[in-house]
Structure formats: structure tokens, C-alpha cells
Design a protein around this motif. Structure first.
Motif: not given
Length: 278
Positions: A254-278
Motif C-alpha cells: 500500500i505504500s513505497p515502504t511496504s514489501d508485503g512480507k508479512e503474508a509469509a507468516y500470516v498465511v500459515p497462521m490462517m491455514e492453522k486456524f482453518l485446519n483446526k478441529t473444534n
């Protein structure tokens, strides 16, 4: 009615990356032609973009990651990108109904959902209005109350013009739909929807029973207090606050200083949430 182009017809040429094949097509949904893309195999995960956006401008970074283990269904909502337009105002409720109708056309009975920004608000409406099609939801920078953003936001929206729309979003729209009049129509409708945005009643938010992951950035447009408020209203929910700006956790630059690298650890976090059995 669905018109789909399959990977064989595309010579396995993907529409957003050069690494994975895709299907794409249009489906007749509540009187408009709705554009969608499908990647990967597995449990369906529906991606719902934010205001003024396209599939690519919001999700190009994370689709290849998520499609390794999921069937990704990415949509473009009314008036956005390649999807048709109605001669009336946009509403989050109509968007939710359109997504539900698309999944019915695609013969998908139940799915997980990831919505970003306005798409997060639409995803909340899907969970409220169509709970029978929802497994889990991820709400990225979603808004449910007017006080969830700083007060100057509303004044800005009242005077919003196409000229001050982020150039990245304008470029993304015109790349997939070279129609300047359509771009202006989308902008004006999105701005009008936000100017007239009304709080989602607490009782409707409390009615969401799907397991929910709420994500915002600590420098997000959405305030941390709002995210905490949502987390307390939605009974079966979790909250993650990532050190970044609006959408950067999805790889959106969203800005010249952002690199979007946060997705590299946020996507696994989302996948863990989605795959978790309740």
C-alpha cells in the motif's frame, strides 16, 4: 448459468501468477454476470476483496500460497473489475447474497471465507444471512460500526473523488476492464456506500456462530479497539493484530515502504486456524 474456461482451454496459463493453473468464468447471479477464478484443489476457501479492488490487487500474493492445499474461489463483486453492474446503490447485504448465489451455481454447499476490508464486512453479512453455507470465516480489517475508524475517515469519504483514489487500484481495475466510465462508477458507488454506512446491530453480530479469525494491522485503518469489540461480540472468535498497515498482512503493498512480507507468516497462521478441529 455458468461460463467457465478450464486450464486445458487456457493451456494451463494462470490468470494471476505464472506458477499455478486457474479456471475462470462468469456466472449469472441475481441479474448480473459475476466473475470468478478457481485455483487448486481441496476444501473450498472463498476470497472476497475490498472496496475499489480486484482479485489481483488484493490477493495475488496469497493465492499461490493458499492454493497449495485449498480450492480457492476468488470473486469480483458487483461493479468491481470484470463483474457487471446494477442501476442501484451497492450494499453489503446484496454482495453477500450474490456470493451465496454464485456458490450455489458452482454446486458448492459449504465453504470457508476470507474477506478483506469491505470484503470482510461482506463476509460478516454472509455469515449472518447465509450461515448454512459457512464453515469458518477470516475477517481482515472488517468494519461493523462507524466508530471502528477514526472520525476524519467519514469526512474524507464525503468528499472522495476519483482523483484521490489510490493509483494502484485504478491501474488494477483498468488492467482487467479498460473502461474509464466503469472505473468512475465503481468509485462513486463505493464512496456512497461508505458515506451511508450504518452500524451492524450487536444482535446480528452475536448471531455469527461460525469459528472466526479477526485480523488487523496495528497501523490499520480499523482501530484495535474495534477489533477487540468484534472479538468480544462473536462468541467463537480469535484476534490477531499484526505489526503492519491496512492489508499488508495479505501481501498488499500500500505504500513505497511496504514489501508485503508479512503474508509469509500470516498465511500459515490462517491455514492453522482453518485446519483446526473444534
Amino acid at each position: 448459468m455458468i461460463t467457465t474456461t478450464h486450464p486445458t482451454a487456457l493451456s494451463a496459463t494462470p490468470t494471476t501468477t505464472d506458477t499455478i493453473p486457474a479456471q475462470h468464468g462468469y456466472s449469472k447471479v441475481n441479474g448480473i454476470n459475476m466473475y470468478y477464478e478457481i485455483y487448486g484443489e481441496g476444501q473450498p476457501l472463498v476470497l472476497v476483496h475490498g472496496g475499489g479492488s480486484t482479485i489481483q490487487s488484493n490477493f495475488e500474493t496469497i493465492i499461490p500460497m493458499l492454493a497449495q492445499s485449498r480450492k480457492i474461489i476468488a470473486v469480483e463483486l458487483e461493479s468491481h473489475g470484470r463483474t457487471g453492474d446494477r442501476p442501484k446503490e451497492l450494499t453489503f447485504e446484496q454482495d453477500a447474497d450474490d456470493v451465496a448465489a454464485l456458490l450455489k451455481n458452482l454446486k458448492i454447499e459449504k465453504a470457508d471465507f476470507l474477506g478483506f476490508s469491505n470484503g470482510g464486512t461482506t463476509t460478516m453479512q454472509i455469515a449472518i444471512r447465509h450461515p448454512e453455507i459457512v464453515n469458518k470465516i477470516i475477517l481482515g480489517s472488517a468494519l461493523c460500526k462507524r466508530d471502528g475508524v477514526p472520525p476524519p475517515f467519514w469526512g474524507f469519504m464525503e468528499h472522495a473523488t476519483l482523483d484521490n483514489m489510490p493509483q494502484e487500484l485504478k491501474t488494477a481495475y483498468l488492467k482487467v476492464n479498460p473502461d474509464p466510465a466503469g472505473l468512475k462508477r465503481m468509485h462513486d458507488k463505493d464512496a456512497s456506500r461508505m458515506v451511508h454506512f450504518k452500524d451492524i446491530p450487536d444482535e446480528q453480530i452475536k448471531s455469527i456462530t461460525a469459528p472466526t479469525l479477526i485480523i488487523i494491522g496495528d497501523k490499520d485503518l480499523i482501530t484495535p479497539e474495534h477489533a477487540v469489540y468484534m472479538q468480544r461480540l462473536i462468541k467463537n472468535s480469535e484476534l490477531a493484530i499484526i505489526p503492519c498497515g491496512h492489508g499488508e498482512y495479505l501481501g498488499i503493498k500500500i505504500s513505497p515502504t511496504s514489501d508485503g512480507k508479512e503474508a509469509a507468516y500470516v498465511v500459515p497462521m490462517m491455514e492453522k486456524f482453518l485446519n483446526k478441529t473444534n
